[in-house]
Design an enzyme around this catalytic site. Structure first.
Site, PDB file in Angstrom:
ATOM      1  N   THR A  18       6.637   2.875  29.115  1.00 32.11           N
ATOM      2  CA  THR A  18       7.263   2.462  28.079  1.00 32.11           C
ATOM      3  C   THR A  18       9.119   2.259  28.366  1.00 32.11           C
ATOM      4  OG1 THR A  18       5.874   4.336  27.526  1.00 32.11           O
ATOM      5  CG2 THR A  18       8.038   3.920  25.894  1.00 32.11           C
ATOM      6  N   SER A 113      13.141  10.041  34.847  1.00 28.19           N
ATOM      7  CA  SER A 113      13.562  10.892  33.744  1.00 28.19           C
ATOM      8  C   SER A 113      12.886  11.965  33.359  1.00 28.19           C
ATOM      9  CB  SER A 113      13.376   9.701  31.762  1.00 28.19           C
ATOM     10  OG  SER A 113      14.274  10.448  31.066  1.00 28.19           O
ATOM     11  N   HIS A 114      12.856  11.783  32.206  1.00 30.90           N
ATOM     12  CA  HIS A 114      12.508  13.753  32.504  1.00 30.90           C
ATOM     13  C   HIS A 114      11.470  13.990  33.188  1.00 30.90           C
ATOM     14  CE1 HIS A 114      10.464  11.272  29.750  1.00 30.90           C
ATOM     15  NE2 HIS A 114       9.386  12.632  29.838  1.00 30.90           N
ATOM     16  N   ASP A 277      18.201  15.068  30.333  1.00 32.17           N
ATOM     17  CA  ASP A 277      17.072  15.340  31.451  1.00 32.17           C
ATOM     18  C   ASP A 277      18.070  14.597  32.032  1.00 32.17           C
ATOM     19  OD1 ASP A 277      17.902  12.379  29.915  1.00 32.17           O
ATOM     20  OD2 ASP A 277      15.915  12.041  29.906  1.00 32.17           O
ATOM     21  N   ASP A 279      18.260  11.751  33.525  1.00 33.55           N
ATOM     22  CA  ASP A 279      18.704  10.683  33.742  1.00 33.55           C
ATOM     23  C   ASP A 279      20.369  10.458  32.682  1.00 33.55           C
ATOM     24  OD1 ASP A 279      17.027  10.114  31.838  1.00 33.55           O
ATOM     25  OD2 ASP A 279      16.803   8.033  32.694  1.00 33.55           O
ATOM     26  N   ASP A 281      19.972  10.474  29.315  1.00 38.80           N
ATOM     27  CA  ASP A 281      19.762   9.467  28.484  1.00 38.80           C
ATOM     28  C   ASP A 281      19.779  10.666  26.758  1.00 38.80           C
ATOM     29  OD1 ASP A 281      17.615   9.421  29.514  1.00 38.80           O
ATOM     30  OD2 ASP A 281      17.432   7.606  28.975  1.00 38.80           O
ATOM     31  N   ARG A 282      18.711  11.599  27.284  1.00 42.25           N
ATOM     32  CA  ARG A 282      17.794  12.762  26.161  1.00 42.25           C
ATOM     33  C   ARG A 282      19.056  13.899  25.709  1.00 42.25           C
ATOM     34  NH1 ARG A 282      12.000  13.436  25.955  1.00 42.25           N
ATOM     35  NH2 ARG A 282      11.453  11.416  27.314  1.00 42.25           N
ATOM     36  N   THR A 344       8.110   3.030  19.760  1.00 40.78           N
ATOM     37  CA  THR A 344       9.083   3.831  20.428  1.00 40.78           C
ATOM     38  C   THR A 344      10.041   3.428  21.771  1.00 40.78           C
ATOM     39  OG1 THR A 344       6.934   5.515  19.959  1.00 40.78           O
ATOM     40  CG2 THR A 344       8.078   5.390  22.338  1.00 40.78           C
ATOM     41  N   GLU A 363      15.242   8.445  18.637  1.00 43.26           N
ATOM     42  CA  GLU A 363      13.699   8.374  18.827  1.00 43.26           C
ATOM     43  C   GLU A 363      14.083  10.416  18.258  1.00 43.26           C
ATOM     44  OE1 GLU A 363      11.340   6.039  21.540  1.00 43.26           O
ATOM     45  OE2 GLU A 363      13.231   6.455  21.922  1.00 43.26           O
ATOM     46  N   SER A 365      11.947  11.902  20.392  1.00 41.57           N
ATOM     47  CA  SER A 365      11.695  12.125  21.904  1.00 41.57           C
ATOM     48  C   SER A 365      13.520  12.704  22.229  1.00 41.57           C
ATOM     49  CB  SER A 365      11.548  11.569  22.765  1.00 41.57           C
ATOM     50  OG  SER A 365      12.159   9.993  22.544  1.00 41.57           O
ATOM     51  N   LYS A 376      20.003   5.237  24.963  1.00 45.29           N
ATOM     52  CA  LYS A 376      20.584   6.432  24.421  1.00 45.29           C
ATOM     53  C   LYS A 376      21.686   6.828  24.614  1.00 45.29           C
ATOM     54  CE  LYS A 376      16.030   8.504  25.639  1.00 45.29           C
ATOM     55  NZ  LYS A 376      14.801   7.099  26.013  1.00 45.29           N
ATOM     56  N   ARG A 496       0.010  12.239  22.241  1.00 45.90           N
ATOM     57  CA  ARG A 496       0.493  12.866  21.244  1.00 45.90           C
ATOM     58  C   ARG A 496       0.522  12.463  20.152  1.00 45.90           C
ATOM     59  NH1 ARG A 496       4.607  13.148  25.314  1.00 45.90           N
ATOM     60  NH2 ARG A 496       5.128  11.416  26.236  1.00 45.90           N
TER      61      ARG A 496
HETATM   62  C1  VG1 Z   1       8.885   9.085  25.575  1.00 48.09           C
HETATM   63  C2  VG1 Z   1       9.260   9.303  24.901  1.00 48.09           C
HETATM   64  C3  VG1 Z   1       9.688   8.062  24.159  1.00 48.09           C
HETATM   65  C4  VG1 Z   1      11.234   7.956  24.988  1.00 48.09           C
HETATM   66  C5  VG1 Z   1      10.304   7.269  26.655  1.00 48.09           C
HETATM   67  C6  VG1 Z   1      11.708   6.960  27.202  1.00 48.09           C
HETATM   68  O1  VG1 Z   1       7.862   7.502  25.958  1.00 48.09           O
HETATM   69  O2  VG1 Z   1       8.154   9.813  23.686  1.00 48.09           O
HETATM   70  O3  VG1 Z   1      10.474   8.085  22.742  1.00 48.09           O
HETATM   71  O4  VG1 Z   1      11.578   6.504  24.760  1.00 48.09           O
HETATM   72  O5  VG1 Z   1       9.934   8.996  26.363  1.00 48.09           O
HETATM   73  O6  VG1 Z   1      12.681   8.157  27.546  1.00 48.09           O
HETATM   74  P1  VG1 Z   1       6.290   8.104  25.666  1.00 48.09           P
HETATM   75  O7  VG1 Z   1       5.518   6.410  26.108  1.00 48.09           O
HETATM   76  O8  VG1 Z   1       5.946   8.894  27.298  1.00 48.09           O
HETATM   77  O9  VG1 Z   1       5.438   8.619  24.818  1.00 48.09           O
HETATM   78  V1  VG1 Z   1      13.285   8.661  29.197  1.00 48.09           V
HETATM   79  O10 VG1 Z   1      14.574   9.900  28.553  1.00 48.09           O
HETATM   80  O11 VG1 Z   1      11.676   8.734  29.601  1.00 48.09           O
HETATM   81  O12 VG1 Z   1      13.680   7.305  29.597  1.00 48.09           O
HETATM   82 CO    CO Z   2      15.740  10.049  30.213  1.00 42.95          CO
END
Ligand code: VG1
Ligand code: CO
Length: 543
Positions: A18, A113-114, A277, A279, A281-282, A344, A363, A365, A376, A496
């Protein structure tokens, strides 16, 4: 300095998900693994010669080592210049900002990311294009293809360079500019928002808390909230980025940002709380004794957008990812502007933003953003909320409650079942998919199913089609139930399940979502046969 040609062999598992390639640190530490993927990125950008690349990461374990390797590889692959954040640091929104501000050809962001960080945790790498946004599927597919046939990579033969002081110097024929990772981003925020109005808010009795979760937004939050807006020192907590994020998950939700949530729900709580989060962006937004769902957050910000100078002329349109609640659609309809539903992942907003079709997007998330960049943006979302609070003079709870009264409340919850065996994840999705044709017309939990499908998206700008983006059940009363497998995990599969129900009656808008949605939750558990197949009686994470 010589450019070395190093022979290598493909790894079979370098398909971006993703949001970039995410793997355990140990996987990235295998000989040639990082280099193979970076070379595959470069191979997918044949016109890179002499161009500028932006580079930085969220500071997690392996960030510094990877930066040095990528700098030498960029020099060995003909890039003209790399702009790297001091210390190898850049938030994702800052990389997007700098790519756009400097007219760079692209950027590499090192982050999972997270996901947790540390020697036994996760690392990640993603490529952003010249618009500042995540590479679209054509490019991530090209990277994946390149990774499967790679035979060698080019790297400059040289020692590590100093990335800890702002300076400009040469590495072979390539220029390196080490820059302040915060400055250009902070300048952009000051152009979007009315910093004088926000300063005034901070000078009154208003109290806020920002939890950077030991991740990248600490330096940005210190600079913007404390230094520029004058919030008291200590407003930002956990503000120094650590390689392991202090051992926690840098994931801004009620589960992983519990100390912040506890503070906001305690007696004498601050007026406002927020977290971001790994990086940056959240975002998670809290008021005193109040949690704002990300879907509501997008809708509320859209409804109040003209309170922010950069959006005073109104919004062009709004987009949300498919599993995000329909709250923003209702606002778009009231404003008489277009709304879009994308798969997504932020990369799907890029074309709509570039084409000027939308101004805000989000989103479920914990992702919210606008056309100011192509990612984001956690700090932006916090500043947007502060602007709405300053403009309305209302507490967060009142802003949202009034919004529900006007537009209806979209009760919403996502249940995640993490770390399932990969085959079970696939099996669950296949068996639900197999039932889709017979579901329309059936009544489950007292709701009639109108449509049951496998979501596919045809990009209205370039016509590209992305199939298999989630299984959807749309009910006659507007409720929705959605199933997806995560594309960001590094272990097994994560299922999910997303649940949504619209309540227009203000007297019934103040219930616990888990209670209001319990019939839909049960339908989701039954259809997925999660308990029979895995023994799981409850989700791992509820948001
Ligand atoms: C998750 C979220 C999605 C988001 C992605 C990257 O993906 O559901 O909405 O864009 O993380 O966010 P997934 O495929 O695990 O549902 V981040 O803050 O990791 O750049
Ligand atoms: Co992130």
């Amino acid at each position: 300095m010589a450019v070395l040609q190093i022979a290598t062999r493909p790894f079979a598992d370098q398909r971006p998900g993703t949001s970039g390639l995410r793997k355990k640190v140990k996987v990235f530490q295998q000989p040639h693994y990082l280099e193979n993927f970076v070379q595959s990125i470069f191979n997918a950008i044949p016109d890179r010669a002499g161009k500028t690349l932006v580079l930085g990461g969220d500071g997690r374990f392996y960030n510094r080592e990877a930066i040095q390797v990528i700098l030498r590889m960029a020099a060995g692959n003909g890039w003209g210049k790399v702009i790297v954040g001091r210390g190898g640091l850049f938030s994702t929104p800052a990389v997007s900002t700098v790519i756009r501000a400097r007219g760079a050809h692209g950027g590499i962001i090192l982050s999972a990311s997270h996901n947790a960080g540390g020697p036994d945790q996760d690392f990640g790498i993603k490529y952003n294009t010249a618009n500042g946004g995540p590479a679209p599927e054509q490019i991530t597919d090209a990277i994946w293809t390149a990774s499967r046939s790679i035979q060698g990579y080019q790297i400059l033969d040289g020692a590590d360079v100093d990335i800890d002081h702002a300076a400009t110097f040469w590495l072979g024929d390539m220029q390196i500019e080490v820059c302040d990772p915060v400055a250009e981003y902070a300048e952009l925020m000051a152009r979007i928002f009315d910093f004088d109005a926000l300063k005034q808010l901070m000078q009154g009795s208003f109290r806020m808390r920002f939890d950077a979760l030991h991740a990248i937004t600490g330096p940005y939050a210190h600079e913007i909230f404390e230094k520029q807006l004058g919030a008291p020192a200590g407003t930002v907590v956990n503000g120094t980025p650590l390689t392991d994020f202090g051992g926690g998950h840098p994931d801004p939700n009620l589960v992983y940002a519990k100390p912040l949530a506890d503070e906001l729900f305690a007696e004498n709580a601050p007026d406002f709380g927020a977290a971001s989060d790994g990086d940056g962006d959240r975002n998670m937004i809290l008021g005193r004794h109040f949690f704002v769902t990300p879907s509501d957050s997008l809708a509320v910000l859209a409804a109040h957008a003209t309170a922010i100078p950069a959006y005073r002329q109104g919004l062009k349109g709004i987009a949300r990812s498919m599993p995000t609640s329909q709250a923003a659609d209702v606002v778009a309809e009231a404003l008489g502007i277009a709304h879009y539903e994308t798969p997504t992942g932020w990369k799907f907003f890029g074309n709509l933003l570039d084409a000027g079709k939308i101004t805000f997007c989000g989103e479920e998330s914990f992702g919210t953003g606008s056309d100011h960049i192509r990612e984001k943006d956690g700090i932006w979302a916090v500043l947007a909320w502060l602007s709405v609070i300053a403009h309305t003079g209302q507490p967060v709870a009142e802003i949202v409650t009034r919004h529900w009264q006007r537009f209806g409340r979209h009760y919403y919850t996502r249940h995640d079942y993490e770390n399932l065996p990969a085959e079970i994840g696939e099996q669950i999705m296949h068996s639900i998919a197999a039932q889709l044709p017979v579901l329309p017309g059936q009544t489950l939990a007292g709701r009639e199913i109108l449509i049951a499908d496998d979501f596919a998206y045809a990009d209205p700008i370039d016509g590209s089609v992305s199939a298999h983006q989630g299984l959807r059940l749309l009910f006659a009363d507007g409720a929705r139930l959605i199933f997806r497998l995560s594309g960001t995990g590094t272990e097994g599969a994560t299922l999910r399940i997303y649940h949504e129900h619209l309540e227009k009656d203000p007297l019934r808008q103040h219930q616990d979502p888990q209670r209001t949605l319990r019939d839909l939750i049960q339908v989701g558990r039954n259809l997925s046969r999660i308990e029979t197949l895995t023994g799981r009686k409850a989700p791992t994470v509820i948001t």
